[in-house]
Design an enzyme around this catalytic site. Structure first.
Site, PDB file in Angstrom:
ATOM      1  N   GLU A   1     -20.166  22.085  97.663  1.00 30.60           N
ATOM      2  CA  GLU A   1     -19.287  20.962  97.975  1.00 30.60           C
ATOM      3  C   GLU A   1     -19.831  19.675  97.365  1.00 30.60           C
ATOM      4  O   GLU A   1     -21.003  19.597  97.008  1.00 30.60           O
ATOM      5  CB  GLU A   1     -19.148  20.802  99.500  1.00 30.60           C
ATOM      6  CG  GLU A   1     -18.575  22.020 100.215  1.00 30.60           C
ATOM      7  CD  GLU A   1     -17.108  22.301  99.912  1.00 30.60           C
ATOM      8  OE1 GLU A   1     -16.427  21.397  99.372  1.00 30.60           O
ATOM      9  OE2 GLU A   1     -16.644  23.417 100.205  1.00 30.60           O
TER      10      GLU A   1
ATOM     11  N   ASP B   1     -24.838  26.401  94.044  1.00 31.90           N
ATOM     12  CA  ASP B   1     -24.113  27.546  93.494  1.00 31.90           C
ATOM     13  C   ASP B   1     -24.677  28.874  94.028  1.00 31.90           C
ATOM     14  O   ASP B   1     -25.750  29.308  93.613  1.00 31.90           O
ATOM     15  CB  ASP B   1     -24.200  27.503  91.965  1.00 31.90           C
ATOM     16  CG  ASP B   1     -23.472  28.665  91.328  1.00 31.90           C
ATOM     17  OD1 ASP B   1     -22.774  29.417  92.050  1.00 31.90           O
ATOM     18  OD2 ASP B   1     -23.602  28.827  90.100  1.00 31.90           O
TER      19      ASP B   1
ATOM     20  N   TYR C   1      -0.650  39.889  92.981  1.00 33.92           N
ATOM     21  CA  TYR C   1      -1.862  39.932  93.805  1.00 33.92           C
ATOM     22  C   TYR C   1      -2.535  41.308  93.748  1.00 33.92           C
ATOM     23  O   TYR C   1      -3.394  41.566  92.919  1.00 33.92           O
ATOM     24  CB  TYR C   1      -1.605  39.482  95.265  1.00 33.92           C
ATOM     25  CG  TYR C   1      -2.918  39.111  95.904  1.00 33.92           C
ATOM     26  CD1 TYR C   1      -3.366  37.790  95.945  1.00 33.92           C
ATOM     27  CD2 TYR C   1      -3.780  40.105  96.389  1.00 33.92           C
ATOM     28  CE1 TYR C   1      -4.618  37.475  96.446  1.00 33.92           C
ATOM     29  CE2 TYR C   1      -5.032  39.788  96.885  1.00 33.92           C
ATOM     30  CZ  TYR C   1      -5.441  38.478  96.913  1.00 33.92           C
ATOM     31  OH  TYR C   1      -6.690  38.179  97.391  1.00 33.92           O
TER      32      TYR C   1
ATOM     33  N   THR D   1      -5.054  28.109 102.251  1.00 36.84           N
ATOM     34  CA  THR D   1      -6.394  27.582 101.997  1.00 36.84           C
ATOM     35  C   THR D   1      -6.362  27.007 100.588  1.00 36.84           C
ATOM     36  O   THR D   1      -5.381  27.171  99.862  1.00 36.84           O
ATOM     37  CB  THR D   1      -7.498  28.663 102.077  1.00 36.84           C
ATOM     38  OG1 THR D   1      -7.261  29.621 101.043  1.00 36.84           O
ATOM     39  CG2 THR D   1      -7.541  29.362 103.414  1.00 36.84           C
TER      40      THR D   1
HETATM   41  P1  NAI Z   1     -11.838  28.716 100.649  1.00 39.13           P
HETATM   42  O1  NAI Z   1     -11.535  28.115  99.320  1.00 39.13           O
HETATM   43  O2  NAI Z   1     -11.327  28.021 101.854  1.00 39.13           O
HETATM   44  O3  NAI Z   1     -13.448  28.844 100.843  1.00 39.13           O
HETATM   45  C1  NAI Z   1     -14.309  29.180  99.814  1.00 39.13           C
HETATM   46  C2  NAI Z   1     -15.747  28.911 100.197  1.00 39.13           C
HETATM   47  O4  NAI Z   1     -16.592  29.319  99.096  1.00 39.13           O
HETATM   48  C3  NAI Z   1     -16.091  27.431 100.447  1.00 39.13           C
HETATM   49  O5  NAI Z   1     -17.061  27.354 101.479  1.00 39.13           O
HETATM   50  C4  NAI Z   1     -16.744  26.988  99.128  1.00 39.13           C
HETATM   51  O6  NAI Z   1     -17.649  25.901  99.242  1.00 39.13           O
HETATM   52  C5  NAI Z   1     -17.479  28.260  98.775  1.00 39.13           C
HETATM   53  N1  NAI Z   1     -17.816  28.388  97.360  1.00 39.13           N
HETATM   54  C6  NAI Z   1     -16.989  28.481  96.289  1.00 39.13           C
HETATM   55  N2  NAI Z   1     -17.718  28.605  95.152  1.00 39.13           N
HETATM   56  C7  NAI Z   1     -19.018  28.600  95.523  1.00 39.13           C
HETATM   57  C8  NAI Z   1     -20.251  28.702  94.813  1.00 39.13           C
HETATM   58  N3  NAI Z   1     -20.297  28.860  93.486  1.00 39.13           N
HETATM   59  N4  NAI Z   1     -21.392  28.632  95.528  1.00 39.13           N
HETATM   60  C9  NAI Z   1     -21.393  28.468  96.880  1.00 39.13           C
HETATM   61  N5  NAI Z   1     -20.254  28.387  97.596  1.00 39.13           N
HETATM   62  C10 NAI Z   1     -19.088  28.447  96.918  1.00 39.13           C
HETATM   63  O7  NAI Z   1     -11.337  30.219 100.564  1.00 39.13           O
HETATM   64  P2  NAI Z   1     -10.784  31.298 101.612  1.00 39.13           P
HETATM   65  O8  NAI Z   1      -9.322  31.382 101.423  1.00 39.13           O
HETATM   66  O9  NAI Z   1     -11.352  31.101 102.958  1.00 39.13           O
HETATM   67  O10 NAI Z   1     -11.372  32.628 100.967  1.00 39.13           O
HETATM   68  C11 NAI Z   1     -12.537  33.280 101.427  1.00 39.13           C
HETATM   69  C12 NAI Z   1     -12.351  34.780 101.199  1.00 39.13           C
HETATM   70  O11 NAI Z   1     -11.246  35.224 101.987  1.00 39.13           O
HETATM   71  C13 NAI Z   1     -12.021  35.150  99.749  1.00 39.13           C
HETATM   72  O12 NAI Z   1     -12.651  36.367  99.422  1.00 39.13           O
HETATM   73  C14 NAI Z   1     -10.510  35.343  99.793  1.00 39.13           C
HETATM   74  O13 NAI Z   1     -10.039  36.196  98.777  1.00 39.13           O
HETATM   75  C15 NAI Z   1     -10.370  35.981 101.161  1.00 39.13           C
HETATM   76  N6  NAI Z   1      -9.006  35.967 101.737  1.00 39.13           N
HETATM   77  C16 NAI Z   1      -8.225  34.836 101.695  1.00 39.13           C
HETATM   78  C17 NAI Z   1      -6.921  34.886 102.189  1.00 39.13           C
HETATM   79  C18 NAI Z   1      -6.044  33.672 102.179  1.00 39.13           C
HETATM   80  O14 NAI Z   1      -4.835  33.822 102.379  1.00 39.13           O
HETATM   81  N7  NAI Z   1      -6.557  32.496 102.006  1.00 39.13           N
HETATM   82  C19 NAI Z   1      -6.367  36.115 102.785  1.00 39.13           C
HETATM   83  C20 NAI Z   1      -7.313  37.202 102.860  1.00 39.13           C
HETATM   84  C21 NAI Z   1      -8.572  37.132 102.318  1.00 39.13           C
END
Ligand code: NAI
Length: 398
Positions: A74, A110, A234, A274
């Protein structure tokens, strides 16, 4: 400064610290209202600052009194320039966790790199000894593989054929048709390299080799399946290949953890607004119709409701963890109910710019999107002067 939302395309350039705090507070209150969960006590959450990862950190800390280490990527604030939302969420999380007497430390960097893995392992060793759960919840468009030095960029594309379907610009409510060109082999490989299971396996191997995993350790990563409607872009597209790889990795990690009685799971979660999901074409239209139906049926959930239920009714019941025939935990069960999917499919055919506000939950989509950045929360005075220079207390100031 007075902080207002500044939208550019599918992202918001500003975030509100008081709104982020309100968001975290609401999630904590929800978890507390559902009662204690007999879950893991020392938890590492990789991707802990927003979305499902933040909900996992909150569910562990406030459902199971767990010590948590959170890893995220972040942007801190600068004078006159707000931090990214996950930074403010993490600052608020640590504040509330510390007030509750819970251990909570965070690492910003990262997670794909060897350096951040090492830094995290040093912290576990120094403060916790070992962890008994690892949540892997990264969502990123890019990853540099630390072994090869190659930077991979994911592509959200169909495989084989051009995919044409409806989509919505949720800011304007305009429904239009979009066509997405199919991926080539390189797109598929790159997407699997970014969002597949390789990095999860690297984390688990590094943690195990350093003896930082407690006997019986659990690790969980998140996946998505969704309906036939979104399949080409998807589940049968490039991102679906990455999820296939992630799901297969759960089995290889479980094998590697056998001698310490550990287990790796993938949980299939519900489609939610998200930062990651807003960027995928077609998905916002699906979500706005889905929200309308699920709210009408009384089965709508956000990230915190999903993860609280995952913990309380799947992972920590004292019984065997229920899975589908592919070994996956299903917490998308309500989204995938036949009656709900049938209704969404019917509305999909009808949806136009003119009727979407009525037949879909565009307002709910927008509200959730604003919430991601700390805007539009009840109980927050957005006209008041806000201090943008909020620190995450465990992260040293630069
Ligand atoms: P999000 O974008 O809200 O959260 C992503 C997180 O990863 C954040 O904490 C961010 O800081 C961190 N991040 C990203 N790149 C990084 C890096 N290089 N190093 C360290 N931290 C890093 O995403 P969300 O939607 O919560 O996704 C999380 C998981 O849930 C993913 O695998 C996604 O595919 C899965 N998912 C999401 C759904 C949705 O509808 N949003 C549905 C089902 C699964």
């Amino acid at each position: 400064m007075i902080i207002e939302p500044r939208m550019r395309g599918f992202i918001c350039l500003t975030a509100h610290p008081a709104g982020a705090e309100q968001s975290v507070k609401n999630q904590i209150e929800y978890v507390k209202s559902k009662g204690p969960i007999n879950g893991a006590k020392k938890v590492l959450v990789i991707g802990s600052s927003t979305g499902f990862g933040l909900a996992s950190r909150i569910s562990s800390a406030f459902g199971s009194d767990a010590a948590t280490i959170g890893v995220f990527f972040e942007k801190p604030a600068a004078e006159g320039k707000t931090a990214s939302p996950g930074w403010y969420n993490s600052a608020a999380f640590e504040k509330f966790a510390h007030q509750a007497g819970l251990y909570a430390k965070s690492i910003n960097g990262d997670a794909f790199s060897n350096e951040v893995k090492q830094q995290t392992m040093d912290l576990i060793k120094k403060d916790l000894g070992q962890v008994d759960m690892v949540i892997y919840s990264l969502a990123s468009p890019v990853r540099t593989n630390p072994n090869t030095g190659v930077t991979h960029r994911s592509a959200l594309k169909p495989i084989g054929n051009v995919y044409t379907n409806k989509t919505v610009d949720f800011h304007t409510g305009k429904v239009s048709e979009i066509s997405i060109q199919p991926a080539n082999e390189e797109d598929i490989e790159n997407t699997v390299a970014v969002m597949g299971g390789e990095d999860w396996a690297m984390w688990m191997k590094a943690l195990k080799d350093a003896d930082l995993l407690a006997p019986g350790v659990l690790t969980v990563a998140y996946s998505y399946i969704g309906p036939a409607l979104t399949e080409p872009v998807y589940r049968k597209g490039t991102i679906g290949r990455a999820k296939d790889d992630l799901e297969a990795t759960a089995f290889t990690i479980s094998d590697d953890l056998k001698d310490i009685d550990g287990k790796a799971y993938v949980s299939v979660n519900k489609a939610l607004v998200t930062q990651a999901s807003s960027a995928i074409p077609v998905i916002p239209l699906y979500i706005s119709l889905l929200y309308k139906i699920m709210k009408a049926e009384g089965v709508h959930e956000g990230t915190i409701e999903q993860i609280q239920r995952l913990y309380a009714e799947r992972l920590f019941t004292g019984k065997e963890v229920p899975t589908d025939d592919k070994g996956r935990i299903r917490i998308d069960d309500w989204e995938m109910r036949d009656d709900i999917q049938q209704k969404v499919a019917d509305l999909w055919i009808q949806a136009t710019t003119e009727n979407l506000a009525e037949i879909g939950d565009l307002e709910g989509y927008r509200k959730d999107f604003y919430h991601l950045f700390g805007f539009d929360f009840d109980g927050v005075d957005y006209k008041a002067d806000a201090n943008e220079m909020v620190q995450v207390s465990s992260i040293p100031q630069e």
